[in-house]
Design an enzyme around this catalytic site. Structure first.
Site, PDB file in Angstrom:
ATOM      1  N   ASP A 118       0.851  -1.191   0.000  1.00  0.00           N
ATOM      2  CA  ASP A 118       0.000   0.000   0.000  1.00  0.00           C
ATOM      3  C   ASP A 118       0.887   1.242   0.000  1.00  0.00           C
ATOM      4  OD1 ASP A 118      -2.270   1.795   0.378  1.00  0.00           O
ATOM      5  OD2 ASP A 118      -3.334   0.014   1.062  1.00  0.00           O
ATOM      6  N   HIS A 180      -2.627   3.110  -4.833  1.00  0.00           N
ATOM      7  CA  HIS A 180      -2.119   2.606  -3.547  1.00  0.00           C
ATOM      8  C   HIS A 180      -0.712   2.012  -3.715  1.00  0.00           C
ATOM      9  CE1 HIS A 180      -5.567   3.032  -0.767  1.00  0.00           C
ATOM     10  NE2 HIS A 180      -6.283   2.967  -1.858  1.00  0.00           N
ATOM     11  N   GLU A 244      -9.492   2.921  -5.600  1.00  0.00           N
ATOM     12  CA  GLU A 244      -9.129   4.300  -5.251  1.00  0.00           C
ATOM     13  C   GLU A 244      -7.893   4.819  -5.972  1.00  0.00           C
ATOM     14  OE1 GLU A 244     -10.753   4.656  -0.744  1.00  0.00           O
ATOM     15  OE2 GLU A 244      -8.886   3.553  -0.950  1.00  0.00           O
ATOM     16  N   TRP A 317     -16.758  -3.569  -2.179  1.00  0.00           N
ATOM     17  CA  TRP A 317     -16.362  -3.167  -0.824  1.00  0.00           C
ATOM     18  C   TRP A 317     -17.124  -1.978  -0.277  1.00  0.00           C
ATOM     19  CZ3 TRP A 317     -13.902   1.520   0.466  1.00  0.00           C
ATOM     20  CH2 TRP A 317     -13.367   2.255  -0.601  1.00  0.00           C
ATOM     21  N   TYR A 343     -16.566  -4.176   7.377  1.00  0.00           N
ATOM     22  CA  TYR A 343     -15.233  -3.645   7.658  1.00  0.00           C
ATOM     23  C   TYR A 343     -15.046  -3.708   9.185  1.00  0.00           C
ATOM     24  CZ  TYR A 343     -13.390  -2.152   3.162  1.00  0.00           C
ATOM     25  OH  TYR A 343     -12.841  -2.147   1.897  1.00  0.00           O
ATOM     26  N   TRP A 393      -8.684  -3.883   8.216  1.00  0.00           N
ATOM     27  CA  TRP A 393      -7.490  -3.104   7.874  1.00  0.00           C
ATOM     28  C   TRP A 393      -6.800  -2.768   9.191  1.00  0.00           C
ATOM     29  CZ3 TRP A 393      -6.647  -2.545   2.678  1.00  0.00           C
ATOM     30  CH2 TRP A 393      -7.724  -2.812   1.840  1.00  0.00           C
TER      31      TRP A 393
HETATM   32  C1  ACM Z   1     -10.639  -0.318   0.192  1.00  0.00           C
HETATM   33  O1  ACM Z   1     -11.084  -0.306   1.349  1.00  0.00           O
HETATM   34  N1  ACM Z   1     -10.051   0.752  -0.308  1.00  0.00           N
HETATM   35  C2  ACM Z   1     -10.734  -1.494  -0.638  1.00  0.00           C
END
Ligand code: ACM
Ligand code: ZN
Length: 435
Positions: A118, A180, A244, A317, A343, A393
């Site tokens: 990332d 990313h 993104e 997502w 999430y 995450w």
């Molecule tokens: C993401 O949460 N940008 C996949």
């Protein structure tokens, strides 16, 4: 000739029935809580072959399949994302993940998706490019102290993959492209549009510097990296990221714009030229992943922008809309909907009493009640929703304890999002005796 399958309890019973409704062969396949769907399918296929062979028959002579139980388990996924932040240098990550893998197996979760790269860090050793971990696995903390290096060695991955394999769990690696990707641009600024120099990000967010898709060396880099990744991870899927990607630099980069001209790209009401450039880049990667590496490509929902590669699987997502759209056009989809509580980096209670988290709430009930099959999806397209996934995450989880606090009990609820005929949330709650 008919094949009967009775799934349920701790075994699957299969029988071959002839025209006179007489059973001419039967096999019982024992299962236990750790046997995932794919393995069962393989065992069932073996059993069918065996029964047909015993009966002296071919598959073509077998006229239909009856499935005797509504309790079919479909592909499920679970995820732990180890990408960044500080605190992790003291966590024995391989041991921690092995512990989670054994819990996942008990819950019949069968995929572990590792987000390995990332803007903030590159977390896996690549022999051809040692600079990646040399420069991008060590970062500054908010108070400008260095932390790390934090990355998986190839030996770590082999150990994890073997351990996961023994638990019937596939580990799916993700290498982010084309956005990313700042952690690549730090040691290799020539792969950007602007040329750098760059410094890794300390916090997550939108990063404008991304791979320059007008530069063929970017594709050579990605192909070399993915070749090593494919050797290391036996999983059928390879995750290419795709989310993104800020396309600001592509609009003015002479190489990106020259590529757009060569491809004769024109803005359409649906898609800008730059979205179509992204689609070109993703499709090019898909051809390499399926054609050369023999794997299937999966990407976050933004790979829909500008048009999807034919064989791509989509990870929806933000919500389930993009997943529904992709499934309606025959693409396989994994629902990892942030809008529906999947999430797990969001707090599971009121902010005042929960540890620092992503923002917003994901309650246990939200996860349990998540409906992976969107109502608008036609019944014949539902088969394309192949799984659900929760994403954790790890920006906010600075210890193994915190990781587990965020994973459970919501991951237990996730494990039931794909079970047909679920009980109500309150039954689930009582059954598990949470709290
Ligand atoms: C993401 O949460 N940008 C996949
Ligand atoms: Zn460019």
């Amino acid at each position: 000739m008919k094949l009967g399958i009775d799934m349920g309890g701790m075994s699957i019973k299969m029988g071959l029935v002839n025209e006179e409704n007489k059973i001419i062969g039967r096999i019982t396949i024992p299962t236990d809580l750790t046997v995932p769907y794919q393995t069962l399918v393989e065992r069932m296929a073996d059993a069918v072959r065996q029964m047909l062979e015993n009966a002296g028959m071919t598959l073509e002579q077998c006229g239909g399949i009856g499935i005797g139980s509504p309790g079919t388990i479909d592909a499920k996924q679970g995820v732990i994302l180890y990408s960044n932040n500080f605190g992790w240098e003291n966590v024995p990550i391989v041991e921690e993940l092995k512990k989670q893998i054994s819990v996942m197996a008990m819950l019949k979760l069968n995929r572990l998706h590792l987000h390995l790269t990332d803007n903030q860090g590159w977390r896996i050793a690549i022999d051809k490019y040692p600079q990646l971990v040399e420069y991008s696995a060590v970062q500054e903390t908010y108070n400008e102290e260095l932390y790390g290096p934090c990355y998986y060695t190839k030996e770590d991955i082999k150990e994890l993959v073997a351990y996961a394999g023994r638990h019937h769990i596939e580990v799916i690696p993700e290498i982010e492209f084309p956005g990313h990707s700042l952690s690549v641009l730090v040691p290799f600024p020539e792969l950007s549009c602007s040329g750098g120099p760059f410094k890794s990000e300390q916090v997550f967010g939108y990063e404008e510097n991304v791979f320059c898709v007008g530069n063929d060396s970017v594709f050579a880099f990605m192909e070399n990296v993915l070749t090593e990744i494919a050797e290391l991870f036996p999983a059928r899927y390879l995750h290419i990221g795709g989310d993104e990607c800020v396309k600001r630099y592509w609009q003015t980069c002479p190489r990106c714009q020259a590529l757009a001209q060569r491809l004769n790209l024109r803005p359409t009401p649906e898609h800008s030229v730059e979205e179509q450039l992204q689609s070109y880049a993703i499709k090019r990667m898909e051809r390499f992943i399926s054609g050369t590496l023999g794997k299937r490509m999966i990407g976050w929902e933004e790979i829909l922008e500008g048009g999807l590669p034919e064989d791509a699987t989509v990870m929806s997502w933000k919500g389930t809309e993009c997943g529904a759209k992709a499934a309606a056009t025959g693409h396989d989809v994994v629902m990892a909907s942030m809008a529906d509580g999947l999430y797990l980096c969001a707090a599971q209670g009121a902010d005042e009493v929960e540890p620092a988290a992503m923002g917003g709430q994901s309650y246990l009930k939200d996860v349990y009640e998540f409906e992976p099959l969107p109502k608008e999806l036609a019944p014949d397209k539902r088969k394309h929703v192949i799984g659900t996934q929760a994403c954790l995450w790890s920006e906010w989880t600075t210890s193994g304890e915190l990781l587990e606090y965020m994973l459970y009990p919501r991951t237990v609820a996730l494990a039931e999002t794909y079970s047909f005929g679920c009980d109500s949330f309150y039954c689930f709650y009582r059954r598990r005796r949470f709290g």
